[in-house]
Design an enzyme around this catalytic site. Structure first.
Site, PDB file in Angstrom:
ATOM      1  N   ASP A 124      -1.871   4.782   7.963  1.00  0.00           N
ATOM      2  CA  ASP A 124      -2.157   5.953   8.802  1.00  0.00           C
ATOM      3  C   ASP A 124      -2.607   5.461  10.173  1.00  0.00           C
ATOM      4  OD1 ASP A 124      -3.384   8.212  10.006  1.00  0.00           O
ATOM      5  OD2 ASP A 124      -3.633   9.168   8.068  1.00  0.00           O
ATOM      6  N   ASP A 153       0.856  -1.197   0.000  1.00  0.00           N
ATOM      7  CA  ASP A 153       0.000   0.000   0.000  1.00  0.00           C
ATOM      8  C   ASP A 153       0.887   1.240   0.000  1.00  0.00           C
ATOM      9  OD1 ASP A 153      -2.323   1.452  -0.120  1.00  0.00           O
ATOM     10  OD2 ASP A 153      -3.124   0.766   1.795  1.00  0.00           O
ATOM     11  N   ASP A 154       0.276   2.381  -0.346  1.00  0.00           N
ATOM     12  CA  ASP A 154       1.045   3.620  -0.374  1.00  0.00           C
ATOM     13  C   ASP A 154       1.438   4.062   1.024  1.00  0.00           C
ATOM     14  OD1 ASP A 154      -1.605   4.201   0.215  1.00  0.00           O
ATOM     15  OD2 ASP A 154      -1.799   5.835  -1.227  1.00  0.00           O
TER      16      ASP A 154
HETATM   17  O1  LIG Z   1      -4.204   3.259   7.873  1.00  0.00           O
HETATM   18  P1  LIG Z   1      -5.519   3.860   7.500  1.00  0.00           P
HETATM   19  O2  LIG Z   1      -5.955   4.907   8.480  1.00  0.00           O
HETATM   20  O3  LIG Z   1      -6.589   2.840   7.262  1.00  0.00           O
HETATM   21  O4  LIG Z   1      -5.303   4.689   6.130  1.00  0.00           O
HETATM   22  C1  LIG Z   1      -4.496   4.297   5.057  1.00  0.00           C
HETATM   23  C2  LIG Z   1      -5.296   4.014   3.818  1.00  0.00           C
HETATM   24  O5  LIG Z   1      -6.075   5.158   3.423  1.00  0.00           O
HETATM   25  C3  LIG Z   1      -5.844   5.476   2.059  1.00  0.00           C
HETATM   26  O6  LIG Z   1      -6.672   4.756   1.181  1.00  0.00           O
HETATM   27  P2  LIG Z   1      -8.200   5.140   0.895  1.00  0.00           P
HETATM   28  O7  LIG Z   1      -9.084   4.222   1.687  1.00  0.00           O
HETATM   29  O8  LIG Z   1      -8.396   6.601   1.069  1.00  0.00           O
HETATM   30  O9  LIG Z   1      -8.456   4.770  -0.622  1.00  0.00           O
HETATM   31  P3  LIG Z   1      -7.570   5.020  -1.921  1.00  0.00           P
HETATM   32  O10 LIG Z   1      -6.335   4.206  -1.775  1.00  0.00           O
HETATM   33  O11 LIG Z   1      -8.447   4.538  -3.017  1.00  0.00           O
HETATM   34  O12 LIG Z   1      -7.269   6.493  -2.016  1.00  0.00           O
HETATM   35  C4  LIG Z   1      -4.418   5.028   1.837  1.00  0.00           C
HETATM   36  O13 LIG Z   1      -4.186   4.771   0.446  1.00  0.00           O
HETATM   37  C5  LIG Z   1      -4.350   3.750   2.644  1.00  0.00           C
HETATM   38  O14 LIG Z   1      -4.811   2.643   1.903  1.00  0.00           O
HETATM   39  O1  HPA Z   2      -1.954  11.199   4.834  1.00  0.00           O
HETATM   40  C1  HPA Z   2      -2.687  10.678   3.954  1.00  0.00           C
HETATM   41  N1  HPA Z   2      -2.608  11.043   2.640  1.00  0.00           N
HETATM   42  C2  HPA Z   2      -3.379  10.503   1.674  1.00  0.00           C
HETATM   43  N2  HPA Z   2      -4.303   9.571   1.933  1.00  0.00           N
HETATM   44  C3  HPA Z   2      -4.430   9.153   3.212  1.00  0.00           C
HETATM   45  N3  HPA Z   2      -5.261   8.244   3.727  1.00  0.00           N
HETATM   46  C4  HPA Z   2      -5.031   8.207   5.033  1.00  0.00           C
HETATM   47  N4  HPA Z   2      -4.080   9.069   5.403  1.00  0.00           N
HETATM   48  C5  HPA Z   2      -3.667   9.683   4.247  1.00  0.00           C
HETATM   49 MG   LIG Z   3      -5.622   3.244  -0.043  1.00  0.00          MG
END
Ligand SMILES: O=P(O)(O)OC[C@H]1O[C@H](OP(=O)(O)OP(=O)(O)O)[C@H](O)[C@@H]1O
Ligand code: HPA
Ligand SMILES: [Mg+2]
Length: 167
Positions: free
Chosen positions: A106, A102-103
């Site tokens: 958080d 994952d990117d």
């Molecule tokens: O540790 P956490 O608090 O759960 O947050 C982290 C996750 O939140 C974001 O994804 P998001 O669900 O926004 O979807 P996306 O990847 O499609 O932008 C990010 O890419 C992680 O996958």
């Molecule tokens: O810091 C952040 N950046 C982008 N997306 C996210 N989703 C959870 N935390 C983050």
């Molecule tokens: Mg995500």
């Protein structure tokens, strides 16, 4: 749905920086698979994990790539994480030898859900915040909890006023 703490700081990541950091992640993961054969498959957590997962899979020469879709944020507001799409469980099994990418992590709530699907998987993120760190096996850069990370796919180049003349 709960509102999150305000984010004092912003950490802006360019495509170039993301490429560099994802390659650093791949470098750290090489040879870390459960056996000599290395990793069996990569599972990207959509959508943010897809670009880093592609780069990691390229560097480690892994052709078996699947996705898990967990939706947990609506802009900067967190909701209950939901699995919208599972990977092929015949391929990933309990997660042994599987690299989940994952990117960022958080709060760690997304990864909690992912772990339930693949308890033995190795979870890697490019960036990590302190709250979510215990959920991650490998990451590259840590930022503080009050920092919002801005990814290149959410940004565009734009004009900024020079420092002088802003009063
Ligand atoms: O540790 P956490 O608090 O759960 O947050 C982290 C996750 O939140 C974001 O994804 P998001 O669900 O926004 O979807 P996306 O990847 O499609 O932008 C990010 O890419 C992680 O996958
Ligand atoms: O810091 C952040 N950046 C982008 N997306 C996210 N989703 C959870 N935390 C983050
Ligand atoms: Mg995500």
């Amino acid at each position: 749905m709960t509102d999150r703490l305000p984010h004092e700081k912003g950490f802006h990541v360019s495509w170039d920086q993301l490429h560099r950091d994802a390659r650093a992640l791949a470098w750290r993961l090489q040879g870390e698979g459960p056996d000599e054969g290395g990793w069996r498959a990569v599972v990207a957590i959509t959508r943010g994990g897809m670009a880093p997962a592609m780069i990691v899979a390229r560097e480690l020469d892994i052709r078996m790539v699947d996705t898990i879709s967990v939706k947990s944020y609506n802009h900067q507001t967190q909701a209950e994480p939901k699995v919208i799409k599972s990977p092929d469980m015949d391929v990933v099994g309990d997660g042994t030898g599987v690299l989940v990418v994952d990117d960022l992590v958080d709060t760690g709530r997304t990864l909690e859900v992912v772990r339930k699907h693949m308890p033995k998987a190795h979870i890697a993120t490019v960036y990590a915040k302190p709250m979510g760190r215990p959920q991650v096996n490998t990451f590259i850069t840590e930022v503080s909890q009050d920092t919002w990370i801005f990814f290149p796919w959410d940004m565009a180049l734009q004009y900024v006023e020079p420092y002088r003349g802003k009063d």
